[in-house]
Design an enzyme around this catalytic site. Structure first.
Site, mmCIF file in Angstrom:
data_model
loop_
_atom_site.group_PDB
_atom_site.id
_atom_site.type_symbol
_atom_site.label_atom_id
_atom_site.label_comp_id
_atom_site.label_asym_id
_atom_site.label_seq_id
_atom_site.Cartn_x
_atom_site.Cartn_y
_atom_site.Cartn_z
ATOM 1 C CG PHE A 140 47.017 35.427 30.010
ATOM 2 C CD1 PHE A 140 46.640 36.726 29.690
ATOM 3 C CD2 PHE A 140 48.316 35.194 30.436
ATOM 4 C CE1 PHE A 140 47.547 37.768 29.778
ATOM 5 C CE2 PHE A 140 49.229 36.221 30.532
ATOM 6 C CZ PHE A 140 48.849 37.515 30.207
ATOM 7 C CE LYS A 161 34.155 23.219 60.105
ATOM 8 N NZ LYS A 161 34.814 22.864 61.337
ATOM 9 C CE LYS A 164 37.979 30.607 26.352
ATOM 10 N NZ LYS A 164 38.146 30.738 27.790
ATOM 11 C CE LYS A 188 42.373 27.053 26.807
ATOM 12 N NZ LYS A 188 43.282 26.993 27.946
ATOM 13 C CG ASP A 213 37.126 26.543 33.410
ATOM 14 O OD1 ASP A 213 36.928 27.689 32.956
ATOM 15 O OD2 ASP A 213 38.140 25.879 33.142
ATOM 16 C CG ASN A 250 43.239 29.287 40.092
ATOM 17 O OD1 ASN A 250 44.077 30.161 40.244
ATOM 18 N ND2 ASN A 250 42.011 29.541 39.628
HETATM 19 N N1 CTP Z 1 38.408 32.633 31.167
HETATM 20 C C1 CTP Z 1 37.270 33.374 31.451
HETATM 21 N N2 CTP Z 1 36.224 32.784 32.109
HETATM 22 C C2 CTP Z 1 36.272 31.477 32.460
HETATM 23 C C3 CTP Z 1 37.431 30.715 32.164
HETATM 24 C C4 CTP Z 1 38.491 31.343 31.522
HETATM 25 O O1 CTP Z 1 37.216 34.561 31.124
HETATM 26 N N3 CTP Z 1 35.247 30.930 33.081
HETATM 27 C C5 CTP Z 1 39.516 33.299 30.442
HETATM 28 C C6 CTP Z 1 40.803 33.397 31.228
HETATM 29 O O2 CTP Z 1 40.877 34.613 31.936
HETATM 30 C C7 CTP Z 1 41.866 33.308 30.146
HETATM 31 C C8 CTP Z 1 41.229 32.455 29.080
HETATM 32 O O3 CTP Z 1 39.811 32.500 29.325
HETATM 33 O O4 CTP Z 1 42.148 34.563 29.580
HETATM 34 C C9 CTP Z 1 41.668 31.013 29.045
HETATM 35 O O5 CTP Z 1 41.579 30.451 30.319
HETATM 36 P P1 CTP Z 1 42.053 28.943 30.586
HETATM 37 O O6 CTP Z 1 41.734 28.600 32.005
HETATM 38 O O7 CTP Z 1 43.447 28.756 30.082
HETATM 39 O O8 CTP Z 1 41.142 28.121 29.583
HETATM 40 P P2 CTP Z 1 39.662 27.659 29.590
HETATM 41 O O9 CTP Z 1 38.927 28.438 28.547
HETATM 42 O O10 CTP Z 1 39.073 27.669 30.964
HETATM 43 O O11 CTP Z 1 39.818 26.164 29.030
HETATM 44 P P3 CTP Z 1 40.462 24.854 29.751
HETATM 45 O O12 CTP Z 1 40.281 25.074 31.234
HETATM 46 O O13 CTP Z 1 39.692 23.737 29.191
HETATM 47 O O14 CTP Z 1 41.926 24.840 29.333
#
Ligand code: CTP
Length: 405
Positions: free
Chosen positions: A328, A293, A346, A342, A283, A214
């Site tokens: 975050f 490859k 969490k 969130k 995620d 990302n």
């Molecule tokens: N986070 C994490 N592990 C993951 C995904 C996210 O620890 N696999 C943590 C990130 O570091 C951040 C928070 O969860 O502090 C929220 O991450 P974000 O990407 O905004 O949200 P998601 O929980 O992944 O939800 P979505 O992608 O559906 O918005």
């Protein structure tokens, strides 16, 4: 108010040097001790005698010839400084400092700044010089390293053009100096606290050559690590791949994938008081990463992705009552609602939300616009700040949540 603090003011060669006279006079009136260092080219714009008269101290213009009030001047001035301010700052001094060059009194003194001594630049130059990508790269590097900037602003420039390049006015620089010096009072407010910060993106391998990732650059997380270290914390930084310089004094563990980040975080978590999860964790990962490859074919390629562990969610399940968990939320819509969801889901104490589509916020860049939401339902909307300023503001809120005096 000034507590007799010492300001080392560097004046470099630009027409805005005349504004530095006003700056010295305002600072002296507030009770600060001001020592002025001028570069050779600054002397073409203002006579050193003006600064000597306004500051009441000898002005240093030459590394070797000034009669010694101090033995090794650049070191003793750097020792004395509670803050260094370079106003106006030309492209030349920014180029030198960002590349570690120290060939005159000013650049040498800046290089010898004590750890924790803020260095503030107020750039002034021609609009095209300011836009030049080389200069912008230097500013970015210095910002990432923790140097402070104020301005420039838009307006009529001495070269006859209009645009961004004017040095900000003296009163604004005075305000910034005061805020940086007052900020220093709290420098040890996180002393004895252990803080785990995660930063950057993760990379999820498709094959030995390709990965899914990302746009995170890690800047926000590194700024938090740096700010927490400056405020006395023992900082453990778990970082995905970034091009940033390791913040000094911080213990870093470098990882690539979400699963590696998961492992590193779980190893460190039992030993820390506070976790700040600024990383943009993927995620999903490709289910079948190839160890060769993947060759192209005529047919469309379908990737099957499987879920990665949600590291923060897991921490929320296992944290003890004394541990503070900060997440975050990077969103593109319904910012506060999604962030609140969130926070609940969490089991967080605090969430820092930002709209990554907003100008001046989100991935990359040196600034951020964040909203902090607490477990108690408080919502704090912050203005556009540098990422380091935002980091300090986030730490201020964590301090309240953690009940740190
Ligand atoms: N986070 C994490 N592990 C993951 C995904 C996210 O620890 N696999 C943590 C990130 O570091 C951040 C928070 O969860 O502090 C929220 O991450 P974000 O990407 O905004 O949200 P998601 O929980 O992944 O939800 P979505 O992608 O559906 O918005």
């Amino acid at each position: 108010m000034s507590d007799g603090k010492t300001i080392v003011l560097g004046v470099t060669g630009g027409i805005a040097a005349y504004k530095a006279c006003d700056l010295v006079s305002r600072l002296v009136k507030k009770g600060y001790k001001v020592h002025v260092i001028m570069t050779k080219s600054a002397e073409h714009f203002v006579n050193p005698l003006t600064f000597r008269t306004l500051s009441g101290h000898p002005v240093i213009t030459d590394m070797f010839s000034e009669p010694g009030e101090w033995n090794v001047q650049h070191v003793s001035l750097a020792e004395k400084a509670d803050i260094m301010v370079i106003a106006p700052a030309t492209a030349n001094i920014l180029g030198k400092v960002s590349h570690g060059l120290a060939d005159d009194m000013l650049s040498t003194t800046i290089m010898a700044a004590k750890p924790g001594c803020p260095v503030l630049f107020a750039p002034a130059m021609n609009v095209n010089m300011y836009r030049n990508p080389v200069l912008q790269e230097n500013i970015k590097k210095l910002t990432d390293l923790g140097y402070f900037f104020i301005g420039p602003t838009e307006g009529h420039l001495a070269c006859g053009t209009q645009g961004k390049g004017r040095m900000v006015e003296a009163d604004e620089i005075v305000d910034k100096i005061i805020s940086l010096l007052e900020g220093k009072k709290d420098l040890n407010d996180f002393l004895d606290k252990k803080i785990l910060v995660t930063a950057g993106p993760t990379r999820e391998a498709l094959d030995p050559i390709r990965f899914l990732s990302n746009r995170s650059t890690g800047t926000m997380g590194y700024a938090i690590a740096q700010a927490a270290h400056r405020r006395g914390a023992k900082v453990y930084l778990v970082s995905g791949p970034t091009s940033l310089v390791q913040p000094p004094g911080v213990e870093i563990t470098r990882v690539e994938s979400a699963r590696e980040m998961h492992q590193a975080v779980m190893r460190i978590f039992p030993h820390v008081d506070i976790v700040i999860k600024a990383a943009a964790v993927a995620d999903y990962r490709p289910r079948d990463a190839a160890d060769y490859k993947i060759k192209k074919k005529d047919k469309p390629l379908t990737l099957v992705l499987e879920r990665n562990p949600d590291i923060l969610w897991e921490l929320g399940q296992i944290k003890n009552k004394r541990q503070i968990l900060v997440g975050f939320a990077a969103e593109t819509e319904n910012l506060e609602q999604y962030a609140r969801e969130k926070l609940e889901a969490k089991n967080l104490d605090l969430i820092v939300a930002n709209n990554v589509k907003e100008e001046g916020a989100g991935f990359g860049g040196t600034t951020n616009i964040v909203t902090i939401i607490t477990k108690g339902g408080e919502t704090i909307k912050l203005p556009r700040l540098t990422k380091l300023e935002a980091a300090h503001a986030i730490l201020d809120q964590i301090r309240i949540q953690a009940g740190i005096n």
